[in-house]
Design an enzyme around this catalytic site. Structure first.
Site, PDB file in Angstrom:
ATOM      1  CD  GLU A 133      17.343  38.706  35.822  1.00 21.19           C
ATOM      2  OE1 GLU A 133      16.697  38.687  36.413  1.00 21.19           O
ATOM      3  OE2 GLU A 133      18.729  38.597  36.266  1.00 21.19           O
ATOM      4  CB  CYS A 183      24.474  46.731  34.756  1.00 25.23           C
ATOM      5  SG  CYS A 183      25.958  45.554  34.457  1.00 25.23           S
ATOM      6  CB  CYS A 210      29.683  34.100  29.424  1.00 21.54           C
ATOM      7  SG  CYS A 210      31.817  34.844  29.291  1.00 21.54           S
ATOM      8  CB  CYS A 238      34.214  33.307  35.707  1.00 22.55           C
ATOM      9  SG  CYS A 238      35.208  33.964  34.424  1.00 22.55           S
ATOM     10  CB  CYS A 265      30.524  34.191  36.812  1.00 18.37           C
ATOM     11  SG  CYS A 265      29.400  34.671  36.020  1.00 18.37           S
ATOM     12  N   GLY A 310      28.650  37.944  29.676  1.00 14.48           N
ATOM     13  CA  GLY A 310      28.698  37.922  28.593  1.00 14.48           C
ATOM     14  C   GLY A 310      30.160  38.620  28.137  1.00 14.48           C
ATOM     15  CD  GLU A 311      35.760  38.903  28.015  1.00 13.52           C
ATOM     16  OE1 GLU A 311      34.913  38.665  28.766  1.00 13.52           O
ATOM     17  OE2 GLU A 311      35.938  39.692  27.315  1.00 13.52           O
ATOM     18  CB  SER A 318      33.992  45.241  32.832  1.00 17.63           C
ATOM     19  OG  SER A 318      34.772  43.541  33.521  1.00 17.63           O
ATOM     20  CB  SER A 368      37.646  40.196  36.065  1.00 16.21           C
ATOM     21  OG  SER A 368      35.351  40.654  35.518  1.00 16.21           O
ATOM     22  CG  LEU A 369      43.995  40.394  38.394  1.00 16.79           C
ATOM     23  CD1 LEU A 369      44.802  40.318  37.265  1.00 16.79           C
ATOM     24  CD2 LEU A 369      44.313  41.143  39.420  1.00 16.79           C
ATOM     25  CG  HIS A 370      37.714  37.933  39.498  1.00 18.21           C
ATOM     26  ND1 HIS A 370      36.892  38.953  40.128  1.00 18.21           N
ATOM     27  CD2 HIS A 370      37.587  38.378  38.821  1.00 18.21           C
ATOM     28  CE1 HIS A 370      36.171  39.668  39.470  1.00 18.21           C
ATOM     29  NE2 HIS A 370      36.240  38.577  38.560  1.00 18.21           N
ATOM     30  CG  ASN A 412      26.780  39.458  45.188  1.00 20.69           C
ATOM     31  OD1 ASN A 412      26.099  39.991  46.128  1.00 20.69           O
ATOM     32  ND2 ASN A 412      26.794  40.033  44.149  1.00 20.69           N
ATOM     33  CB  CYS A 419      28.080  41.747  40.357  1.00 18.33           C
ATOM     34  SG  CYS A 419      28.965  43.211  40.509  1.00 18.33           S
TER      35      CYS A 419
HETATM   36  N1  SAH Z   1      32.621  39.193  31.195  1.00 11.66           N
HETATM   37  C1  SAH Z   1      32.952  40.096  31.576  1.00 11.66           C
HETATM   38  C2  SAH Z   1      31.662  41.143  31.988  1.00 11.66           C
HETATM   39  C3  SAH Z   1      31.380  40.967  33.776  1.00 11.66           C
HETATM   40  S1  SAH Z   1      31.097  41.740  34.554  1.00 11.66           S
HETATM   41  C4  SAH Z   1      33.878  40.466  32.815  1.00 11.66           C
HETATM   42  O1  SAH Z   1      34.467  38.953  33.498  1.00 11.66           O
HETATM   43  O2  SAH Z   1      34.417  41.330  33.426  1.00 11.66           O
HETATM   44  C5  SAH Z   1      30.489  41.026  35.892  1.00 11.66           C
HETATM   45  C6  SAH Z   1      31.799  41.329  37.183  1.00 11.66           C
HETATM   46  O3  SAH Z   1      30.854  40.399  37.588  1.00 11.66           O
HETATM   47  C7  SAH Z   1      33.041  39.917  37.331  1.00 11.66           C
HETATM   48  O4  SAH Z   1      34.210  40.925  37.443  1.00 11.66           O
HETATM   49  C8  SAH Z   1      33.119  39.098  37.521  1.00 11.66           C
HETATM   50  O5  SAH Z   1      33.802  38.975  38.019  1.00 11.66           O
HETATM   51  C9  SAH Z   1      32.243  39.908  38.579  1.00 11.66           C
HETATM   52  N2  SAH Z   1      31.168  38.373  39.136  1.00 11.66           N
HETATM   53  C10 SAH Z   1      30.363  37.674  38.630  1.00 11.66           C
HETATM   54  N3  SAH Z   1      30.302  36.392  39.360  1.00 11.66           N
HETATM   55  C11 SAH Z   1      29.912  37.312  40.355  1.00 11.66           C
HETATM   56  C12 SAH Z   1      29.557  36.739  41.565  1.00 11.66           C
HETATM   57  N4  SAH Z   1      28.615  35.904  41.929  1.00 11.66           N
HETATM   58  N5  SAH Z   1      29.179  37.981  42.268  1.00 11.66           N
HETATM   59  C13 SAH Z   1      29.924  38.781  42.623  1.00 11.66           C
HETATM   60  N6  SAH Z   1      30.962  39.668  41.408  1.00 11.66           N
HETATM   61  C14 SAH Z   1      30.871  38.194  40.187  1.00 11.66           C
END
Ligand code: SAH
Length: 388
Positions: free
Chosen positions: A97, A110, A117, A121, A124, A188-189, A220, A242-244, A319, A362
């Protein structure tokens, strides 16, 4: 547009020097490459026949050897808030998508860099599908080309004069760009597909390509440290990470690549990138998971990591997707987390959820990954099962 004919060279996969070399091979002057790019990227023309200011025999040679081919649109949806989502097909079996988010002052597209991927994570939905393959440069560039065409109301078949069909201008002829920002935040990464992503970035920024500002193209990454250093040598686009989580123990669980490249190393690479690229700041994405990473103490720990550095934080409400064990943090927790950061001198914004009525937010971008070739990173590299 029909799926790419693999015997033809897809021009969307060639950044300017490569296109110049290709054009020379076809026995034409390298400067023709710029003319060709003008047709392809500024006018959205895919038919060589209609590129009327190119010599007839050159057009004929192009038609024999080259094409302008993009992924195919399977379906399109529009959210109540104006967000658009397309389901695309890259090849016979893979669907993915793409999302366009209109805002008053900009339009953000986007796009994806891989089918699936491998980084696994835990929050995700792409991770759950596993990894199939890297997109080619042409497939990455083709997403932007296609969105531009869709959004400008222009169709490849339309029989209109080239001067009326400039892609980067609104259909109304106001001269306003429709896509002003491109973010590699879909499936994807991107840094795991460095070889194909970097030429695509070049085409995005090239004056003769999409001519986007480098600050409006954002890559990203989940934190592939060596590739961040490598990117600093090859590109200067905006970097999002993507730190989290504010500590290694939690980040190991949420973003398993952290076991290989822990937070301290990752942050060093980020500051290096900003130094090298004369960038403004790195955006740190932080998805807020109820009771997991959203406490005030965790906000304070995050602030301690980032304060005084060229950093801003983008808080993303989680999400949900079927099968996930995480929940979205409540609005008070989000507010409190943001306030803690700001009070400690760290710039923080909350990403507004867009397009969730059409599952375009996202982490919700689906697609079908079939024929996985690789098991996920969590079990492959570290020999541990990471929660699904
Ligand atoms: N692989 C790359 C590109 C993906 S970017 C990365 O990890 O940065 C997509 C962003 O959305 C990332 O920050 C990812 O961590 C975040 N994301 C993934 N799943 C999500 C979800 N269920 N809800 C909100 N954000 C999410």
């Amino acid at each position: 547009m029909s799926p790419p004919d693999t015997t033809l060279t897809n021009l969307l996969g060639l950044q300017r020097p490569a296109l110049e070399a290709f054009v020379s091979e076809l026995d034409s002057k390298p400067f023709r490459a710029r003319q060709l790019m003008n047709w392809v990227y500024k006018r959205g023309e895919a038919s060589f026949e209609r590129m009327t200011d190119l010599a007839k025999d050159f057009r004929a040679r192009l038609a024999e050897r080259a094409c302008v081919a993009t992924p195919e649109i399977v379906s399109a949806q529009q959210s109540a808030d104006g967000t658009r989502k397309w389901l695309l097909r890259a090849d016979a079996s893979q669907a993915f998508e793409m999302v366009f988010i209109p805002e008053p002052d900009r339009g953000t597209l986007c796009i994806s860099s891989q089918v699936g991927c491998a980084l696994d994570c835990s929050f995700c939905s792409t991770a759950q599908q596993g990894f199939n393959r890297n997109f080619t440069t042409a497939e990455i560039v083709g997403q932007v080309w296609l969105a531009n065409r869709e959004l400008s109301g222009w169709t490849a078949q339309a029989d209109i004069a080239p001067s009326e069909s400039r892609l980067s201008e609104a259909a109304s002829g106001t001269g306003k760009r429709i896509i002003t920002n491109v973010v590699l935040m879909g499936m994807g990464e991107p840094l795991a597909n460095f070889r194909n992503v970097v030429p695509a970035l070049e085409i995005f920024l090239d004056d003769f390509g999409f001519d986007l500002s480098r600050r409006r193209v954002t890559l990203s990454t989940s934190g592939l440290v060596p590739q961040i250093y490598k990117l600093a040598e090859h590109s200067n686009v905006a970097l999002a990470v993507s730190l989290h989580a504010p500590d290694d123990e939690l980040r190991n669980e949420l973003v398993p690549i952290n076991r290989k490249h822990p937070i301290a190393e990752l942050l060093e690479a980020c500051w290096h990138y900003i130094d090298e690229q004369n960038g403004r700041s790195v955006t740190f994405e932080y998805v807020l998971l109820d009771g997991v990473n959203d406490s005030p103490a965790q906000a304070r720990a995050l602030a301690r990591l980032l304060v005084g550095h060229p950093a801003k934080v983008n808080l993303i409400p989680f999400n949900p997707f079927p099968g996930t064990r995480y929940r979205r943090s409540g609005p008070e927790a989000v507010q409190r987390f943001r306030d803690e950061l700001i009070r400690r001198g760290v710039l923080a914004t909350v990403r507004r959820t867009r397009g969730d009525d059409i599952d375009a937010a996202c982490g919700q971008l689906a697609g079908r990954v079939v024929d996985r070739t690789t098991v996920r990173l969590g079990s492959r590299v570290f020999g541990v099962a990471v929660q699904a």
